[in-house]
Write an enzyme that holds these catalytic residues in place. Sequence first.
Site, short mmCIF file in Angstrom:
data_model
loop_
_atom_site.label_atom_id
_atom_site.label_comp_id
_atom_site.label_asym_id
_atom_site.label_seq_id
_atom_site.Cartn_x
_atom_site.Cartn_y
_atom_site.Cartn_z
N ASP A 127 -66.39 -66.44 16.54
CA ASP A 127 -66.51 -67.45 17.58
C ASP A 127 -67.62 -68.44 17.22
O ASP A 127 -68.55 -68.12 16.47
CB ASP A 127 -66.84 -66.81 18.93
N LYS A 128 -67.55 -69.62 17.78
CA LYS A 128 -68.53 -70.67 17.51
C LYS A 128 -69.95 -70.16 17.69
O LYS A 128 -70.83 -70.41 16.85
CB LYS A 128 -68.28 -71.86 18.44
#
Length: 323
Positions: A127-128
């Site tokens: 995830d970012k």
Amino acid sequence: MIGQRLDKALSLIPEIGSRSRASILIEENRILVNGKLVKSSYSVQANDIVQITMPEPEPSDLQPYDFPLDILFEDDDIIVVNKPAGLVVHPAAGHAQDTLVNALLHHTKNLSMKFGDNRPGIVHRLDKETSGVLVVAKNDKAHENLSQQFQERSIRRIYYAVAIGNPKNTEGVITSFLNRHPVDRKRQSSVLDENKKIISDIERTDVDGRFAITKYKVLSSKSGLSYMQMKLETGRTHQIRVHLSENGLPIAGDSTYGADKKVKNLAAKSTQVDIKGLTRFMLHAGELDFNHPKTNKRLEFKADWPSSEKDLIIKWGLINEDQ
């Protein structure tokens, strides 16, 4: 494969590698079952003849992005990077040319171009806001080999997180089928049965979701926080975040999965302030082990928390300075 949804069955083929890619092929009419077009939900039967037409690689419009990469290892087949929090792995809405993929293209022109999409080299994702170790394929053979290792669950992935709350058991296994949240499409959630209970039986074949397995261990607890280690047996979207949150342990800083509601329960006001000031959630991919796709030699990689987050974990009394 018999009795499985078609997209699930196709995802087991290394050249396809994921259910989402299988769905794309089906939607593009590239999959025929017994000479006919079918839906992703089609149940595979014995003696079915499945024809697959893979797309030809297309020229990419991705642009190189001059971004400093923390490269842990690189040879002719793979690149292992320590991804910082805040960097999106591949192009998506709002991030067309400022991703890890774009940074990799600035670093090298040799990336796997499997499937002709905008994700050259990407075998798995973070995830970012998740930092840590990620492996990238530089050619199609390496991509296929690594995808197969992920499918066979022979790749060892260890994550670390600071969760708000204290679990009843210091270690255990969380299982469920994950799918898009029925109301908030940006979130994932575990699939529930008719009694609103999480379905955790892997033998169920009638569930519209992907089975997820998370093994966890509490390494330390203090002042309402738990420092946890997770071993992924599967790699589903938001898997750790969902599994911890649904067990009353949202990751500090993860407003999407309920951390904002729990942080106010912490006794230490200074810790509340620290967590409310986070620009990311406290999840880190600390260890990644796999077999080299060409030599088959076992490779082991570790990456520590970014210094600012590690300082907070030390401040909260969850680890020592020498850990």
